[in-house]
Design a protein around this motif. Structure first.
Motif, PDB file in Angstrom:
ATOM      1  N   THR A 622      36.107  23.444 -21.577  1.00  0.00           N
ATOM      2  CA  THR A 622      37.153  23.662 -20.577  1.00  0.00           C
ATOM      3  C   THR A 622      37.908  24.959 -20.781  1.00  0.00           C
ATOM      4  O   THR A 622      38.607  25.415 -19.872  1.00  0.00           O
ATOM      5  CB  THR A 622      38.180  22.511 -20.645  1.00  0.00           C
ATOM      6  N   GLY A 623      37.788  25.562 -21.979  1.00  0.00           N
ATOM      7  CA  GLY A 623      38.778  26.578 -22.303  1.00  0.00           C
ATOM      8  C   GLY A 623      40.119  25.876 -22.450  1.00  0.00           C
ATOM      9  O   GLY A 623      40.185  24.697 -22.790  1.00  0.00           O
ATOM     10  N   PRO A 624      41.236  26.546 -22.198  1.00  0.00           N
ATOM     11  CA  PRO A 624      42.513  25.821 -22.138  1.00  0.00           C
ATOM     12  C   PRO A 624      42.453  24.767 -21.035  1.00  0.00           C
ATOM     13  O   PRO A 624      42.239  25.095 -19.874  1.00  0.00           O
ATOM     14  CB  PRO A 624      43.529  26.931 -21.812  1.00  0.00           C
ATOM     15  N   ILE A 642      36.100   4.394 -21.971  1.00  0.00           N
ATOM     16  CA  ILE A 642      34.682   4.052 -22.071  1.00  0.00           C
ATOM     17  C   ILE A 642      34.030   4.780 -23.235  1.00  0.00           C
ATOM     18  O   ILE A 642      33.345   4.175 -24.052  1.00  0.00           O
ATOM     19  CB  ILE A 642      33.931   4.379 -20.754  1.00  0.00           C
ATOM     20  N   SER A 643      34.233   6.091 -23.314  1.00  0.00           N
ATOM     21  CA  SER A 643      33.502   6.867 -24.303  1.00  0.00           C
ATOM     22  C   SER A 643      34.322   8.065 -24.749  1.00  0.00           C
ATOM     23  O   SER A 643      35.469   8.254 -24.339  1.00  0.00           O
ATOM     24  CB  SER A 643      32.148   7.319 -23.734  1.00  0.00           C
ATOM     25  N   LEU A 644      33.697   8.878 -25.579  1.00  0.00           N
ATOM     26  CA  LEU A 644      34.357  10.010 -26.216  1.00  0.00           C
ATOM     27  C   LEU A 644      34.401  11.208 -25.273  1.00  0.00           C
ATOM     28  O   LEU A 644      33.453  11.479 -24.540  1.00  0.00           O
ATOM     29  CB  LEU A 644      33.601  10.375 -27.493  1.00  0.00           C
ATOM     30  N   MET A 645      35.531  11.921 -25.329  1.00  0.00           N
ATOM     31  CA  MET A 645      35.681  13.174 -24.586  1.00  0.00           C
ATOM     32  C   MET A 645      36.377  14.181 -25.487  1.00  0.00           C
ATOM     33  O   MET A 645      37.428  13.903 -26.042  1.00  0.00           O
ATOM     34  CB  MET A 645      36.476  12.960 -23.298  1.00  0.00           C
ATOM     35  N   ILE A 646      35.759  15.345 -25.631  1.00  0.00           N
ATOM     36  CA  ILE A 646      36.325  16.426 -26.425  1.00  0.00           C
ATOM     37  C   ILE A 646      36.402  17.665 -25.553  1.00  0.00           C
ATOM     38  O   ILE A 646      35.388  18.114 -25.008  1.00  0.00           O
ATOM     39  CB  ILE A 646      35.476  16.717 -27.677  1.00  0.00           C
ATOM     40  N   CYS A 647      37.606  18.211 -25.411  1.00  0.00           N
ATOM     41  CA  CYS A 647      37.786  19.461 -24.663  1.00  0.00           C
ATOM     42  C   CYS A 647      37.657  20.615 -25.654  1.00  0.00           C
ATOM     43  O   CYS A 647      38.506  20.790 -26.541  1.00  0.00           O
ATOM     44  CB  CYS A 647      39.155  19.494 -23.982  1.00  0.00           C
ATOM     45  N   GLY A 648      36.590  21.389 -25.513  1.00  0.00           N
ATOM     46  CA  GLY A 648      36.355  22.516 -26.398  1.00  0.00           C
ATOM     47  C   GLY A 648      36.894  23.810 -25.802  1.00  0.00           C
ATOM     48  O   GLY A 648      36.642  24.109 -24.638  1.00  0.00           O
ATOM     49  N   ASP A 649      37.645  24.543 -26.604  1.00  0.00           N
ATOM     50  CA  ASP A 649      38.223  25.815 -26.168  1.00  0.00           C
ATOM     51  C   ASP A 649      37.713  26.898 -27.104  1.00  0.00           C
ATOM     52  O   ASP A 649      38.135  26.989 -28.265  1.00  0.00           O
ATOM     53  CB  ASP A 649      39.748  25.737 -26.213  1.00  0.00           C
ATOM     54  N   ILE A 650      36.769  27.699 -26.611  1.00  0.00           N
ATOM     55  CA  ILE A 650      36.179  28.764 -27.417  1.00  0.00           C
ATOM     56  C   ILE A 650      37.047  30.009 -27.263  1.00  0.00           C
ATOM     57  O   ILE A 650      37.176  30.558 -26.172  1.00  0.00           O
ATOM     58  CB  ILE A 650      34.724  29.039 -26.994  1.00  0.00           C
ATOM     59  N   ILE A 651      37.646  30.426 -28.365  1.00  0.00           N
ATOM     60  CA  ILE A 651      38.598  31.535 -28.358  1.00  0.00           C
ATOM     61  C   ILE A 651      37.920  32.774 -28.925  1.00  0.00           C
ATOM     62  O   ILE A 651      37.379  32.744 -30.038  1.00  0.00           O
ATOM     63  CB  ILE A 651      39.847  31.186 -29.190  1.00  0.00           C
ATOM     64  N   GLN A 666      50.946  22.275 -27.323  1.00  0.00           N
ATOM     65  CA  GLN A 666      51.356  22.223 -25.922  1.00  0.00           C
ATOM     66  C   GLN A 666      50.206  21.793 -25.019  1.00  0.00           C
ATOM     67  O   GLN A 666      50.416  21.079 -24.037  1.00  0.00           O
ATOM     68  CB  GLN A 666      51.896  23.588 -25.481  1.00  0.00           C
ATOM     69  N   LEU A 667      48.986  22.189 -25.340  1.00  0.00           N
ATOM     70  CA  LEU A 667      47.844  21.768 -24.535  1.00  0.00           C
ATOM     71  C   LEU A 667      47.556  20.280 -24.730  1.00  0.00           C
ATOM     72  O   LEU A 667      47.166  19.586 -23.778  1.00  0.00           O
ATOM     73  CB  LEU A 667      46.615  22.600 -24.897  1.00  0.00           C
ATOM     74  N   VAL A 668      47.769  19.786 -25.933  1.00  0.00           N
ATOM     75  CA  VAL A 668      47.622  18.338 -26.165  1.00  0.00           C
ATOM     76  C   VAL A 668      48.688  17.581 -25.391  1.00  0.00           C
ATOM     77  O   VAL A 668      48.424  16.527 -24.792  1.00  0.00           O
ATOM     78  CB  VAL A 668      47.690  18.030 -27.671  1.00  0.00           C
ATOM     79  N   LYS A 669      49.914  18.108 -25.382  1.00  0.00           N
ATOM     80  CA  LYS A 669      50.976  17.479 -24.590  1.00  0.00           C
ATOM     81  C   LYS A 669      50.619  17.483 -23.109  1.00  0.00           C
ATOM     82  O   LYS A 669      50.917  16.524 -22.392  1.00  0.00           O
ATOM     83  CB  LYS A 669      52.294  18.211 -24.825  1.00  0.00           C
ATOM     84  N   TRP A 670      50.005  18.563 -22.659  1.00  0.00           N
ATOM     85  CA  TRP A 670      49.594  18.629 -21.247  1.00  0.00           C
ATOM     86  C   TRP A 670      48.588  17.525 -20.937  1.00  0.00           C
ATOM     87  O   TRP A 670      48.697  16.849 -19.901  1.00  0.00           O
ATOM     88  CB  TRP A 670      48.996  19.997 -20.949  1.00  0.00           C
ATOM     89  N   MET A 671      47.622  17.312 -21.815  1.00  0.00           N
ATOM     90  CA  MET A 671      46.629  16.258 -21.586  1.00  0.00           C
ATOM     91  C   MET A 671      47.272  14.873 -21.648  1.00  0.00           C
ATOM     92  O   MET A 671      46.931  13.989 -20.854  1.00  0.00           O
ATOM     93  CB  MET A 671      45.496  16.376 -22.603  1.00  0.00           C
ATOM     94  N   VAL A 676      45.119  11.949 -19.938  1.00  0.00           N
ATOM     95  CA  VAL A 676      43.710  12.206 -20.223  1.00  0.00           C
ATOM     96  C   VAL A 676      43.437  11.763 -21.653  1.00  0.00           C
ATOM     97  O   VAL A 676      44.096  12.210 -22.587  1.00  0.00           O
ATOM     98  CB  VAL A 676      43.377  13.702 -20.050  1.00  0.00           C
ATOM     99  N   ARG A 677      42.474  10.888 -21.821  1.00  0.00           N
ATOM    100  CA  ARG A 677      42.119  10.395 -23.163  1.00  0.00           C
ATOM    101  C   ARG A 677      41.026  11.309 -23.720  1.00  0.00           C
ATOM    102  O   ARG A 677      39.835  11.057 -23.544  1.00  0.00           O
ATOM    103  CB  ARG A 677      41.651   8.955 -23.098  1.00  0.00           C
ATOM    104  N   SER A 678      41.471  12.351 -24.375  1.00  0.00           N
ATOM    105  CA  SER A 678      40.529  13.348 -24.867  1.00  0.00           C
ATOM    106  C   SER A 678      41.093  14.016 -26.102  1.00  0.00           C
ATOM    107  O   SER A 678      42.310  14.075 -26.311  1.00  0.00           O
ATOM    108  CB  SER A 678      40.248  14.396 -23.783  1.00  0.00           C
ATOM    109  N   PHE A 679      40.177  14.531 -26.924  1.00  0.00           N
ATOM    110  CA  PHE A 679      40.552  15.389 -28.033  1.00  0.00           C
ATOM    111  C   PHE A 679      40.494  16.841 -27.560  1.00  0.00           C
ATOM    112  O   PHE A 679      39.741  17.175 -26.639  1.00  0.00           O
ATOM    113  CB  PHE A 679      39.608  15.197 -29.217  1.00  0.00           C
ATOM    114  N   TYR A 680      41.290  17.658 -28.217  1.00  0.00           N
ATOM    115  CA  TYR A 680      41.256  19.095 -27.908  1.00  0.00           C
ATOM    116  C   TYR A 680      40.867  19.837 -29.173  1.00  0.00           C
ATOM    117  O   TYR A 680      41.490  19.668 -30.232  1.00  0.00           O
ATOM    118  CB  TYR A 680      42.624  19.567 -27.418  1.00  0.00           C
ATOM    119  N   THR A 681      39.814  20.647 -29.082  1.00  0.00           N
ATOM    120  CA  THR A 681      39.291  21.366 -30.243  1.00  0.00           C
ATOM    121  C   THR A 681      39.174  22.844 -29.937  1.00  0.00           C
ATOM    122  O   THR A 681      38.246  23.259 -29.230  1.00  0.00           O
ATOM    123  CB  THR A 681      37.908  20.813 -30.655  1.00  0.00           C
ATOM    124  N   PRO A 682      40.089  23.673 -30.414  1.00  0.00           N
ATOM    125  CA  PRO A 682      39.924  25.127 -30.284  1.00  0.00           C
ATOM    126  C   PRO A 682      38.977  25.648 -31.357  1.00  0.00           C
ATOM    127  O   PRO A 682      38.937  25.129 -32.482  1.00  0.00           O
ATOM    128  CB  PRO A 682      41.349  25.656 -30.478  1.00  0.00           C
TER     129      PRO A 682
END
Length: 998
Positions: A622-624, A642-651, A666-671, A676-682
């Motif tokens: 997703t980026g940010p 239902i399943s796993l979701m990881i938002c990947g942000d390639i910097i 702040q991006l985790v707070k936005w989700m 949104v039930r997701s992890f955020y991984t930069p």
């Protein structure tokens, strides 16, 4: 170690000290010099002048009246070799002057602050007004059993309180503070409300007890204001008003009042404990008081229930409020000198001494007073005539038969609440002792309730109560909360019924005790490294026993009051659980959640994969996330719960330097705000391909690893650099090489909304819309906090959040990929916004076998239990596309054509070396038939699915010799011209659907 060197020996007004730490010189200043100075020195360690020694101030940021200090960061330690600390002499002088002017708040030790306060609240109205009556009903044995069970509950609770209170600094808030910081706001918030309310009721209980004694005393002198009930109300309201004024005077004066009342009441209690039979007067015998007699003791040993509702648990419920004072010290923990030591020592000592006193008083009074007596001096027996005499008084020379048979005896253990005063021989002094004990208890609860409620209000867990959080004076006295507690107490004083109030209080306090014990138990079993209480004399199993027995007693006492209490708890719990207050207290619930997640994750590694349990676990590039909400919402629509979701942000490396430090938070707070039930991984990488490849390898944990990569479609591929296209297509190649499934989402207006925030675009995720739709972006990227706080602009609503009604979802299942193309739309229709959508499946077939192919597909879908509405066979897919559409395709790839056959004097190899990304004429002709099929399929899609809610098309697998630009053109052609979201989807050729049970 380092030495402090002042470079400015003479300090004038407005100058500053320059402080430097040097490793090579002699030791630090003496302790006396540090104590005398108002400037706190920060001593350096052996390794560096700025690498500080361990100091309390670095860990004291949560303590009251402490200024938070921070140790140097790793970046500072790596880059700096020396530091100059500037301390303002003017500020230091002003702090010293201010400190000398302000007087330190009043603080109490364990005796005055905890033990005395607990004993005063335990020695309340139940002791003086109900203990003798309970003993007459239950007998000595059952009364002792009631006392011992109560002591068991309170002792176990005291051990739990001691463990919690010594696991770190306890500030104002008492039981609420301990429970909320241990179990979290979901449980702590409801208990804070219930416990504050219970303390206000306890104030009303003791005030009503005082008013009853005052009424009886006035009636003895013939003073009646209105009637017996209203007199209690009038005296009670006046009394609680006076207590309010005493409380408003402050903790110091209030403590002096309590101390004087304590000494007075303790002295009076001792008068009848050492009572002598020689003090018995003739008129006291008429009231059933005969001194210590074996016959009376044996008679009162067994129960004698009177009344329709008289039973063991009713007596227990009425007695139990005498044990609620054990939290009185903990409730004012903010006013104690050392809560960690004072609370366990003072509470346990108070329980011990009050238990001894209750046991001795109950057996003493039951050994010298008969149950029934008339108080009539003429009922004395003359001679030995005992014919027809009923009751134990006959053996003592008194005939109380008439009042016993008519059940109108006014004296005796079962009828007179003033027995303790009469037994002592100094009735009015004991009456004054009752006044002292009841008033001191009422005053203690009147102080405790506002303190607890103030702490709850400061945490801002519930709306509209922040008004009561304001404190006044050096002790931060909650004057507004005092007034609220006063109003509640007055409301229950108007009931003027001691037994009714006692039943309610028992349930509220038992509920509090249960949760305190459960807090200790839960904190113990989570094995959190932060659970390190200084008090070691507790057990998690005794804490669990205390929690269970408290709940059992609640329902045995008054089941309807227990139900009401739990309904209030569940309502308040649900409110906090729904609103998710922004607090982080490091509770045992968080530790328990971690333990469960870790345990289940580890146990999951031993479970073999099965097709029935397949879930599309998505790594979403997703980026940010706040810049591509549609991509986030699309994946969330079939992965949430239902399943796993990881938002990947390639910097990219250049962006890493300007990235705000709080961007991730702040991006985790936005989700979270978007639910949104997701992890955020930069992830920092040189390119999109490199970052995606590493994320696919490293993201996830055990079996909780992604198996599906989700990308946004590169809509601006025609304007992009050749390297960018190669990077994008190679990412698709790497996805299939890693045996991942793949989804590519294309929106009608693109995915990226970063221009609306005027922020710099992540270079790993270029704009998804045409370049002409965007203004020039700002070179300075705003912080993520600014992005997420611009009113509601950060929560833009997408099509995946809208209700789709009865539209259709069209699935073009062109290639058998294992069933992922069918599973994703099925999961989407399980969401409420898509629930009414019909799913149509399009397959390739010929006109001769159309019916047969359709029936076979319907049978297959039925076996899969997917319940899709229709299957449509595309019989014209082999036709050639229209010339204009084919021309449009050729024009789209024209900038990427090499046209090597039209150029003379230049070899093919030289052209390839100059522009390796371009499509040669030979390659274009070799893939011409495939290109025509893509164009033809797009014509069919646009004809059938122009106004559907969502289109899913099987993604063609790229050939290794297919040019990247040509493959990009195929993807563009398949999904162009649609007015709805389009998904190119491809499984990894492994089954994700089955119709077998095993």
């Amino acid at each position: 170690m380092g030495q402090f060197i002042s470079k400015s020996p003479i300090v004038g007004q407005g100058t500053r000290h320059h402080v430097q730490f040097s490793v090579g010189e002699e030791g630090p200043p003496s302790t006396s010099e540090q104590r005398d100075s108002r400037i706190e020195l920060r001593r350096s360690s052996f390794y560096s002048t700025i690498d500080l020694l361990p100091q309390l101030e670095h860990y004291a940021s949560t303590l009251p009246h402490q200024q938070a200090r921070s140790r140097p960061s790793l970046e500072v330690l790596r880059k700096a070799f020396d530091v100059t600390c500037e301390i303002s002499a003017t500020d230091a002088g002003s702090e010293e002057a201010q400190g000398s002017e302000e007087k330190a708040p009043a603080r109490f030790g364990w005796v005055v602050g905890v033990m005395v306060r607990c004993m005063l609240n335990i020695w309340g109205v139940i002791l003086f007004l109900r203990l003798s009556w309970i003993t007459s009903q239950a007998g000595i044995l059952l009364t002792w059993l009631i006392i011992l069970i109560s002591v068991t509950v309170t002792s176990v609770t005291a051990l739990s309180i001691s463990a919690i209170a010594t696991n770190g600094r306890v500030i104002s808030g008492g039981a609420y503070f301990m429970i909320s910081r241990t179990l979290g706001p979901e449980i702590g918030g409801p208990i804070g409300v219930v416990f504050s309310f219970a303390n206000a009721l306890a104030c009303a209980l003791n005030t009503v007890g005082f008013a009853e004694v005052a009424r009886d005393l006035m009636q003895e002198f013939g003073v009646v204001m209105v009637d017996s009930i209203n007199d209690v109300r009038i005296v009670g309201v006046i009394t609680v008003t006076v207590l309010l004024l005493i409380s408003l005077a402050g903790m110091e004066w209030e403590s002096k009042v309590i101390l004087s009342l304590n000494n007075f009441s303790s002295f009076l209690i001792s008068l009848f404990v050492f009572f002598s039979q020689t003090q018995i007067l003739f008129f006291l015998q008429a009231q059933g008081i005969f001194g210590y007699r074996t016959e009376i003791f044996l008679e009162n040993l067994t129960p004698n229930w009177r009344g329709n509702e008289a039973n063991f648990f009713q007596m227990f419920a009425i007695f139990f409020p005498s044990a609620i004072g054990i939290l009185s010290g903990a409730n004012i923990s903010g006013d104690l000198k050392d809560p960690a030591t004072a609370i366990p020592k003072g509470t346990l000592m108070a329980i011990f001494w009050t238990t001894i006193s209750y046991l001795m008083i109950s057996v003493t009074v039951a050994s010298c007073v008969v149950r029934d007596a008339s108080g009539n001096m003429t009922d004395i027996l003359t001679g030995n005539l005992t014919d027809g005499c009923v009751g134990l008084g006959c053996k003592m020379g008194w005939n109380f038969t008439d009042c016993i048979q008519q059940k109108n005896c006014e004296y005796g253990l079962a009828n007179n609440s003033k027995v303790l005063g009469q037994v002592s021989g100094f009735y009015y002094l004991i009456t004054a002792g009752v006044f002292a004990a009841s008033l001191s208890s009422a005053l203690g609860f009147l102080v405790s309730a506002p303190k607890v409620f103030q702490c709850l209000c400061k945490d801002n867990l519930y709306p509209y109560i922040g008004f009561f959080a304001k404190g006044y004076g050096k002790n931060d006295e909650p004057l507004r909360a005092y007034v609220l507690c006063y109003i509640i107490a007055v409301a229950f004083i108007l009931i003027a019924e001691l037994n009714t109030i006692a039943a309610l209080i028992s349930n509220f306090f038992l509920c509090s005790y249960s949760l305190i014990n459960f807090s200790c138990f839960h904190a113990s079993i989570t094995n959190s490294p932060g659970w390190r209480p200084s008090f070691h004399y507790y057990s998690k199993w005794t804490a669990l026993f205390g929690a269970v027995i408290s709940v059992v007693l609640m329902f045995l006492f008054t089941w309807w009051a227990a139900l009401i209490t739990f309904c209030i708890i569940f309502f308040l719990f649900g409110y906090i659980n729904y609103n998710k207050p922004k607090v982080n207290w490091g509770s045992s619930v968080q530790a328990g959640t971690y333990n469960m997640a870790l345990s289940y994750s580890v146990s999951l590694t031993g479970v073999e994969d099965h097709v029935k349990n397949f879930r599309p676990q998505c790594l979403v590039l997703t980026g940010p996330p706040n810049q591509r909400p549609a991509l986030v919402d699309f994946v969330g629509s079939f992965t949430k719960h239902i399943s796993l979701m990881i938002c990947g942000d390639i910097i990219m490396e250049p962006e890493r330097q300007t990235r705000p430090q709080d961007a991730t938070d702040q991006l985790v707070k936005w989700m979270n705000k978007r639910k949104v039930r997701s992890f955020y991984t930069p992830f920092t990488a040189e390119s999109l391909r490199t970052g995606a490849r590493y994320l696919m390898q490293a993201s996830g944990l055990g079996k909780l690893k992604p198996n599906t990569l989700v990308l946004g479609f590169k809509s601006n591929w025609r304007e992009s650099s050749p390297e960018s296209i190669e990077d994008y297509i190679n990412t698709i190649y790497d996805t299939f090489d890693a045996n991942f499934c793949l989804c590519i989402l294309r929106m009608m207006d693109g995915l990226d909304i970063s221009d609306q925030f005027d922020c710099e675009v992540n270079q790993g995720f270029e704009l998804d819309e045409s370049a002409e739709n965007y203004d020039h972006q700002s070179t300075d990227r705003e912080s993520a906090d600014d992005v997420s706080d611009n009113s509601n602009s950060d929560q833009i609503k997408t099509v995946f959040q809208n209700t789709q009604g009865k539209k259709s979802i069209d699935v073009y299942w062109i290639a058998d990929d294992g069933g992922l193309t069918l599973l994703v739309p099925y999961l989407i229709t399980r969401r409420k916004h898509w629930r009414n959508c019909k799913i149509r499946v399009f397959i390739v077939g010929d006109e001769l076998n159309m019916d047969e192919g359709r029936n076979e597909m319907m049978a297959l879908l039925k076996r899969f239990r997917l319940h899709f509405s229709d299957v449509i066979v595309m019989t014209d897919s082999e036709k050639r596309p229209q010339a204009k559409n084919m021309t449009r395709f050729v024009d789209s790839v024209a900038p990427f054509r090499l046209h090597d056959e039209q150029q003379t004097g230049v070899t093919d190899q030289e052209l390839r070396q100059r522009e390796p990304w371009k499509i040669s004429d030979k390659e274009f002709e070799a893939f011409k038939q495939k290109s025509e099929r893509k164009v033809r399929l797009n014509e069919i899609i646009r004809r059938n699915s122009q106004h559907t809610a969502l289109v899913l098309v099987s993604l063609p697998v790229p050939h290794s010799d297919c040019p990247s630009a040509l493959y990009m053109a195929w993807l563009d052609t398949l999904t162009c011209g649609l007015h709805c979201p389009a998904v190119l989807i491809r499984g990894n050729q492994q089954n994700v659907l089955t119709f077998y049970c095993q």
